[in-house]
Every structure is written in C-alpha cells, then in structure tokens.
Design a protein around this motif. Structure first.
Motif, PDB file in Angstrom:
ATOM      1  N   ALA A 152      39.992  27.330  76.837  1.00 41.94           N
ATOM      2  CA  ALA A 152      38.665  27.881  77.115  1.00 41.94           C
ATOM      3  C   ALA A 152      38.515  29.249  76.468  1.00 41.94           C
ATOM      4  CB  ALA A 152      38.440  27.999  78.617  1.00 41.94           C
ATOM      5  N   SER A 153      37.297  29.541  76.013  1.00 43.09           N
ATOM      6  CA  SER A 153      37.010  30.864  75.467  1.00 43.09           C
ATOM      7  C   SER A 153      35.609  31.294  75.872  1.00 43.09           C
ATOM      8  CB  SER A 153      37.156  30.882  73.942  1.00 43.09           C
ATOM      9  OG  SER A 153      36.284  29.952  73.338  1.00 43.09           O
ATOM     10  N   TYR A 154      35.417  32.613  75.923  1.00 47.75           N
ATOM     11  CA  TYR A 154      34.127  33.202  76.286  1.00 47.75           C
ATOM     12  C   TYR A 154      33.443  33.742  75.046  1.00 47.75           C
ATOM     13  CZ  TYR A 154      30.550  36.216  78.244  1.00 47.75           C
ATOM     14  OH  TYR A 154      29.346  36.814  78.522  1.00 47.75           O
ATOM     15  N   HIS A 155      32.162  33.446  74.924  1.00 52.85           N
ATOM     16  CA  HIS A 155      31.337  33.778  73.765  1.00 52.85           C
ATOM     17  C   HIS A 155      30.304  34.826  74.183  1.00 52.85           C
ATOM     18  CE1 HIS A 155      27.980  33.327  70.976  1.00 52.85           C
ATOM     19  NE2 HIS A 155      28.597  32.398  70.259  1.00 52.85           N
ATOM     20  N   PRO A 156      30.471  36.113  73.820  1.00 51.69           N
ATOM     21  CA  PRO A 156      29.427  37.101  74.080  1.00 51.69           C
ATOM     22  C   PRO A 156      28.123  36.686  73.400  1.00 51.69           C
ATOM     23  CG  PRO A 156      31.452  38.166  73.389  1.00 51.69           C
ATOM     24  CD  PRO A 156      31.635  36.698  73.142  1.00 51.69           C
ATOM     25  N   HIS A 157      27.008  36.944  74.065  1.00 50.17           N
ATOM     26  CA  HIS A 157      25.744  36.399  73.570  1.00 50.17           C
ATOM     27  C   HIS A 157      24.602  37.343  73.913  1.00 50.17           C
ATOM     28  CE1 HIS A 157      22.682  33.382  72.643  1.00 50.17           C
ATOM     29  NE2 HIS A 157      23.650  32.551  72.248  1.00 50.17           N
ATOM     30  N   LEU A 158      23.667  37.502  73.002  1.00 51.18           N
ATOM     31  CA  LEU A 158      22.451  38.242  73.296  1.00 51.18           C
ATOM     32  C   LEU A 158      21.762  37.630  74.504  1.00 51.18           C
ATOM     33  CD1 LEU A 158      20.934  38.738  69.708  1.00 51.18           C
ATOM     34  CD2 LEU A 158      22.267  40.375  71.044  1.00 51.18           C
ATOM     35  N   SER A 159      21.160  38.485  75.315  1.00 49.42           N
ATOM     36  CA  SER A 159      20.420  38.149  76.539  1.00 49.42           C
ATOM     37  C   SER A 159      21.322  38.006  77.762  1.00 49.42           C
ATOM     38  CB  SER A 159      19.552  36.890  76.389  1.00 49.42           C
ATOM     39  OG  SER A 159      20.314  35.702  76.539  1.00 49.42           O
ATOM     40  N   THR A 160      22.655  38.090  77.582  1.00 43.20           N
ATOM     41  CA  THR A 160      23.561  38.088  78.729  1.00 43.20           C
ATOM     42  C   THR A 160      24.000  39.523  79.029  1.00 43.20           C
ATOM     43  OG1 THR A 160      25.656  37.891  77.514  1.00 43.20           O
ATOM     44  CG2 THR A 160      24.406  35.855  77.915  1.00 43.20           C
ATOM     45  N   ILE A 161      24.858  39.679  80.029  1.00 42.68           N
ATOM     46  CA  ILE A 161      25.339  41.022  80.366  1.00 42.68           C
ATOM     47  C   ILE A 161      26.527  41.430  79.495  1.00 42.68           C
ATOM     48  CG2 ILE A 161      24.489  40.889  82.728  1.00 42.68           C
ATOM     49  CD1 ILE A 161      27.370  40.422  83.666  1.00 42.68           C
ATOM     50  N   VAL A 162      26.838  40.617  78.487  1.00 42.41           N
ATOM     51  CA  VAL A 162      27.907  40.959  77.548  1.00 42.41           C
ATOM     52  C   VAL A 162      27.355  40.838  76.131  1.00 42.41           C
ATOM     53  CG1 VAL A 162      30.284  40.555  76.837  1.00 42.41           C
ATOM     54  CG2 VAL A 162      29.612  40.083  79.195  1.00 42.41           C
ATOM     55  N   GLU A 163      26.641  41.881  75.727  1.00 36.94           N
ATOM     56  CA  GLU A 163      26.102  41.973  74.375  1.00 36.94           C
ATOM     57  C   GLU A 163      26.863  43.011  73.550  1.00 36.94           C
ATOM     58  OE1 GLU A 163      21.995  42.997  74.589  1.00 36.94           O
ATOM     59  OE2 GLU A 163      21.344  40.989  75.191  1.00 36.94           O
ATOM     60  N   SER A 164      27.043  44.185  74.116  1.00 38.46           N
ATOM     61  CA  SER A 164      27.585  45.326  73.384  1.00 38.46           C
ATOM     62  C   SER A 164      29.101  45.413  73.532  1.00 38.46           C
ATOM     63  CB  SER A 164      26.964  46.622  73.912  1.00 38.46           C
ATOM     64  OG  SER A 164      27.452  46.894  75.223  1.00 38.46           O
ATOM     65  N   PRO A 165      29.770  46.192  72.657  1.00 37.15           N
ATOM     66  CA  PRO A 165      31.214  46.394  72.818  1.00 37.15           C
ATOM     67  C   PRO A 165      31.583  46.983  74.175  1.00 37.15           C
ATOM     68  CG  PRO A 165      30.524  47.091  70.632  1.00 37.15           C
ATOM     69  CD  PRO A 165      29.266  46.799  71.405  1.00 37.15           C
ATOM     70  N   ASP A 166      30.787  47.916  74.679  1.00 38.05           N
ATOM     71  CA  ASP A 166      31.082  48.501  75.988  1.00 38.05           C
ATOM     72  C   ASP A 166      31.038  47.444  77.088  1.00 38.05           C
ATOM     73  OD1 ASP A 166      31.399  50.968  74.850  1.00 38.05           O
ATOM     74  OD2 ASP A 166      29.445  51.746  75.476  1.00 38.05           O
ATOM     75  N   GLU A 167      30.069  46.533  76.993  1.00 39.23           N
ATOM     76  CA  GLU A 167      29.964  45.474  77.998  1.00 39.23           C
ATOM     77  C   GLU A 167      31.130  44.498  77.882  1.00 39.23           C
ATOM     78  OE1 GLU A 167      25.080  45.530  78.461  1.00 39.23           O
ATOM     79  OE2 GLU A 167      26.025  44.198  76.997  1.00 39.23           O
ATOM     80  N   LEU A 168      31.531  44.216  76.655  1.00 46.36           N
ATOM     81  CA  LEU A 168      32.703  43.354  76.464  1.00 46.36           C
ATOM     82  C   LEU A 168      33.947  44.011  77.059  1.00 46.36           C
ATOM     83  CD1 LEU A 168      33.653  40.676  75.166  1.00 46.36           C
ATOM     84  CD2 LEU A 168      34.154  41.991  73.097  1.00 46.36           C
TER      85      LEU A 168
END
Length: 273
Positions: A152-168
């Motif tokens: 399994a892997s997580y894909h950062p995506h626009l419109s989610t709470i993980v868009e920016s490097p800081d959020e990641l």
C-alpha cells in the motif's frame, strides 16, 4: 524500471453515484471504455496498467473478461487506486469496507499494489487531530493491503489535507504506509518534487509521473510542461527505487493514446541517459 500507464485518461474520473447515499459504495470510476484503454496502453508500448477500484468492481461478476483483456493485450494490472475521507470516525468502517473490497479485487486480478489518496478538508477548517486520524486510518489501509498480498502507498493530492511539503511532513512520520509521489501534484502543492523524493526516498513504493503547466493550470504529457523531469527521475533513481513508473494524465485535449505515446517517447529517451 518498468513503464505503466493509468487508465484515467480514457474518460476522466467520477465517483459511483450510489456513493451519494452509501459511503461503502463510493468507488472511483474512469467513465470510459476499459477495453479501449487497456488496448491503447499496450499499443503505446507500456507493460502495465493502473485502474480505479470502481472499474474493477464493474468486472467483479465477469472476471474472466478482464483477465482475457489483460492477457490478450500483454499487460499486467500493476496497481489499483482507491480513496476515502479517512478522518470521520462514524463513516470510517464503511470506507474501510470499500478499501477491503478494492484490495480483494486487486489481488484477484494479479495486482501488486494498492494506492490510496484522501484526507478530507473540513468546511470548518483542518485540525491537528485530522492528521492523526488520517495516519491511523492509513495504517489500517496498509494492514488490509498486506492481508491480500499487496503493498500500500499514500498519494498526496490537491484538495486533500496533504498538498504541501509541510502537510506531508505532518503525516508521513506518523504512519507506516508507503509513499507514492505524484510529481505534478507535489509541484502544484508548492513543493519541489525532487527534494520531496530525496527526503522520503526510503518510503517510496510506487510512483506517478505527469507534467505540469502552472498558468493556465493543466496536467500534461511528460516533456510538455515545466517540471524538471530529468532531476526528478535522478532523485527517484538515487532513492534506490527501481520498479514501476506509472504515467498518469487526468485528461487530455486530444487522443489519449497519443498522449501516452508522447510520454512513452520522452521517458524512454530520459531513462536511456
């Protein structure tokens, strides 16, 4: 590295309409002909394909049809993409039911990987607890995937709470799920994709590649936008990742097979250097 392509370009993405009133059935769908998509992807010279979970659900009652399609085209179902909100405790069991169904189907068709996006942005604003809930939910996703023999892997995506490097950075240290960098989404979220890849190189278990034009905003075939793709591929190589590179293009103003061929030619030249 092996090259694969995502079927999304052959119709874009929609959510299953049943999901409006039934969270457990809110699968992603490419609203297009999967027979044409798989055939075009193979003809364009790719060895693998990624599909949305909802498109696998469409074949659940006729599995031999998809198996024959993949075998006939000579391509492998590499990965399946799913997603959820992941931060709302009341609906999480139904979301995980859907993820479990996605993993079950993915494994039955020979896929190696489950890719998920998500982490809803609340109308009232994101809280610190939302990142904790997302991290915990993604650990459960990893458990589900592994129980079906998938990574399994997580894909950062626009419109989610993980868009920016800081959020990641707020998420990845707190979950064990693998990392799927989508280089265009990372750039659109304000990051330098090569830097992010080098930071989390040991977590990479899947890769999405597409190009980006910021103004006017558009995702583009590889080599048609402004991303430093040679630098990005060098960072991927330096991380030790030596597996599938999945080209993804949400939509294209033209023939999707032609877009796939543009990216294939660019990648083959780049990887030969």
């Amino acid at each position: 590295m092996r090259l694969g392509y995502c079927s999304i370009t052959w119709g874009g993405v929609v959510g299953h309409p049943t999901g409006v009133t039934s969270v457990k059935d809110l699968f992603y769908l490419t609203h297009g002909d999967m027979r044409r998509a798989v055939t075009d992807i193979a003809a364009a010279g790719y060895e693998g394909v990624e599909m949305f979970d909802g498109n696998l659900v469409d074949f659940a009652d006729r599995p031999q049809e998809l198996t024959d399609l993949l075998d006939g085209a000579g391509v492998q179902l590499v990965s399946v993409y799913a997603g959820a909100n992941f931060i709302y405790p009341d609906i999480l069991p139904d979301e995980l039911h859907r993820i479990r169904r996605s993993a079950e189907l993915a494994a039955s068709f020979g896929a190696e990987r489950l890719v998920v996006g998500g982490g809803a942005r609340r109308a009232a604003g994101t809280t610190a607890d939302d990142y904790a809930r997302l991290a915990e939910s993604l650990d459960l996703v990893a458990d589900i995937a592994e129980s079906h023999g998938l990574a399994a892997s997580y894909h950062p995506h626009l419109s989610t709470i993980v868009e920016s490097p800081d959020e990641l950075d707020r998420l990845l240290p707190n979950t064990r799920i693998g990392f799927c960098p989508d280089v265009a989404h990372l750039a659109a979220g304000g990051g330098d994709p090569a830097t992010v890849i080098r930071t989390y190189g040991d977590r990479i278990s899947h890769v999405h590649l597409k190009d980006l034009r910021r103004d006017p905003f558009a995702f583009l075939p590889l080599g048609q936008g402004e991303l430093d793709l040679p630098g990005i591929v060098a960072a991927i190589r330096d991380s030790g990742y030596d597996s599938w590179l999945m080209v993804e293009l949400d939509e294209y103003d033209g023939d999707p097979r032609a877009a796939a061929e543009l990216s294939r030619d660019y990648l083959r030249d780049l990887l030969a250097v």
